[in-house]
Design a protein around this motif. Structure first.
Motif, short mmCIF file in Angstrom:
data_model
loop_
_atom_site.label_atom_id
_atom_site.label_comp_id
_atom_site.label_asym_id
_atom_site.label_seq_id
_atom_site.Cartn_x
_atom_site.Cartn_y
_atom_site.Cartn_z
N SER A 131 0.70 -1.34 -0.03
CA SER A 131 -0.02 -0.05 0.09
C SER A 131 0.78 1.32 -0.02
O SER A 131 0.55 2.05 -0.59
CB SER A 131 -0.98 -0.20 1.11
N ASP A 181 -7.49 6.40 -2.44
CA ASP A 181 -8.01 5.46 -1.21
C ASP A 181 -7.45 4.02 -1.43
O ASP A 181 -7.88 3.25 -2.23
CB ASP A 181 -9.44 5.47 -1.47
N ALA A 238 -6.41 0.77 0.25
CA ALA A 238 -6.40 -0.22 1.35
C ALA A 238 -5.06 -0.91 1.83
O ALA A 238 -4.27 -1.18 0.69
CB ALA A 238 -7.55 -1.33 1.21
N ALA A 277 -8.10 3.89 -6.63
CA ALA A 277 -8.54 3.16 -5.54
C ALA A 277 -8.17 1.74 -5.59
O ALA A 277 -8.19 1.06 -6.40
CB ALA A 277 -10.16 3.24 -5.70
N CYS A 317 -9.48 -1.73 -3.32
CA CYS A 317 -10.05 -1.93 -2.28
C CYS A 317 -10.57 -3.41 -2.49
O CYS A 317 -10.09 -4.11 -3.41
CB CYS A 317 -11.42 -1.29 -2.22
N LYS A 318 -11.11 -3.98 -1.52
CA LYS A 318 -11.88 -5.39 -1.53
C LYS A 318 -12.89 -5.52 -2.67
O LYS A 318 -13.64 -4.64 -2.64
CB LYS A 318 -12.15 -5.99 0.00
N SER A 319 -12.80 -6.36 -3.51
CA SER A 319 -13.95 -6.67 -4.43
C SER A 319 -14.69 -7.80 -4.20
O SER A 319 -15.73 -7.97 -4.74
CB SER A 319 -13.31 -6.66 -5.66
N MET A 330 -9.17 -8.65 -4.63
CA MET A 330 -9.00 -6.99 -4.41
C MET A 330 -9.08 -6.33 -5.91
O MET A 330 -8.81 -7.25 -6.95
CB MET A 330 -7.54 -6.63 -3.77
N THR A 365 -8.71 -6.84 -11.22
CA THR A 365 -9.48 -7.53 -10.09
C THR A 365 -8.49 -8.95 -9.98
O THR A 365 -8.57 -9.64 -10.82
CB THR A 365 -10.89 -7.64 -10.14
N ASP A 379 -8.69 -5.55 5.61
CA ASP A 379 -9.14 -4.52 4.56
C ASP A 379 -9.24 -3.16 5.27
O ASP A 379 -9.88 -2.40 4.78
CB ASP A 379 -10.50 -4.86 3.91
N ARG A 380 -8.74 -2.60 6.53
CA ARG A 380 -8.64 -1.43 6.82
C ARG A 380 -8.06 -0.38 6.13
O ARG A 380 -7.12 -0.88 5.35
CB ARG A 380 -8.20 -1.47 8.34
N CYS A 381 -8.53 0.60 5.99
CA CYS A 381 -7.96 1.89 5.22
C CYS A 381 -6.38 1.96 5.54
O CYS A 381 -6.64 2.20 6.76
CB CYS A 381 -8.75 2.90 4.97
#
Length: 272
Positions: A134, A160, A162, A201, A203-205, A210, A256, A264-266
């Motif tokens: 990250s 953003d 994760a 971005a 993020c989890k999908s 991800m 993906t 998965d915390r930001c």
């Protein structure tokens, strides 16, 4: 936008790693030496020093990495070198260094050093140890924006990201894919000199997936990213490249890919 950093500056002449690799019976990396030389020549001396720092991160290290991946890294490095040269030439055109004060010039070179340092640190893929992705991803995409977006005068950037850890080669592929996509949008923005917005971005999908999604708005009509390099990087991530242009001026590219259980915390908030 200029952010002062305490990173050491690197003064050196530009150098480019040029290599051609056969892919399906043809050369997958176009040889653009003439274009590169012409665009470097028109850059100011201070911007050539900044460019040299970025290009240094495209040079392969001695016999490091898995042989099966080397063609992927070489192709990516060639595309990245060409993109960095084009971006720097456009930056020099629309935001000449004569308009910058000493502090801004030092900040510019510092950001370039930070981006190059992160990219160079990832030039290893010899094991499957999982490493955090990250911070490296944010540093590269934010740094590219801070370097080149000011020339447009009206380009906004948000991100953003994760928390995510991946095997070294996948982490490297993820960051380099984001680098290529953001560079492409910046090139479009600089060429058009219009208002635009880039959003990155991660993020989890899904339960075990991800998504890296990079969206650009205000960039006119864009076609699907053409580079074999991006497809190769996506393949290392076990992903396809999904490109959408639902309306004029809006595009999004999404990768993906499967993951193990992740937190998965930001990790990083919005960066303006």
């Amino acid at each position: 936008m200029h952010i002062a950093l305490s990173m050491p500056t690197v003064e050196r002449s530009p150098s480019v790693a040029i290599a051609l690799q056969l892919r399906n019976g043809r050369f997958s990396v176009p040889c653009r030496l003439e274009q590169m030389a012409a665009q470097v020549a028109i850059c100011s001396r201070s911007r050539q020093a900044m460019l040299g720092t970025l290009l240094d991160a495209t040079l392969p290290t001695a016999r490091r990495g898995r042989p099966a991946f080397r063609a992927v890294w070489v192709n990516e490095a060639m595309n990245r070198a060409y993109n960095m040269i084009r971006l720097t030439a456009l930056l020099d055109k629309f935001a000449p260094p004569c308009c910058l004060d000493v502090t801004a010039g030092e900040a510019e070179r510092g950001i370039a050093s930070e981006v190059a340092s992160v990219l160079r640190s990832m030039d290893v893929d010899e094991d499957d140890e999982s490493i955090p992705c990250s911070e490296a991803l944010m540093t590269v995409v934010r740094g590219l924006n801070e370097l080149f977006a000011p020339a447009t005068g009206s380009l906004c950037f948000t991100a953003d990201i994760a928390r995510l850890s991946l095997p070294r080669f996948k982490c490297r592929a993820l960051v380099l894919a984001a680098c290529e996509l953001v560079s492409g949008l910046l090139l479009r923005g600089l060429s058009q000199s219009g208002r635009g917005h880039i959003e990155v971005a991660l993020c989890k999908s899904g339960q075990r997936e991800m998504s890296l999604k990079i969206t650009g708005s205000g960039f006119g009509t864009m076609r699907e990213p053409p580079s074999d390099s991006l497809a190769d990087l996506a393949e290392l991530l076990e992903s396809d490249v999904s490109f959408r242009a639902p309306c004029f001026g809006l595009t999004s590219t999404e990768l993906t890919f499967p993951i193990a259980n992740q937190d998965d915390r930001c990790a990083t908030l919005i960066a303006d």
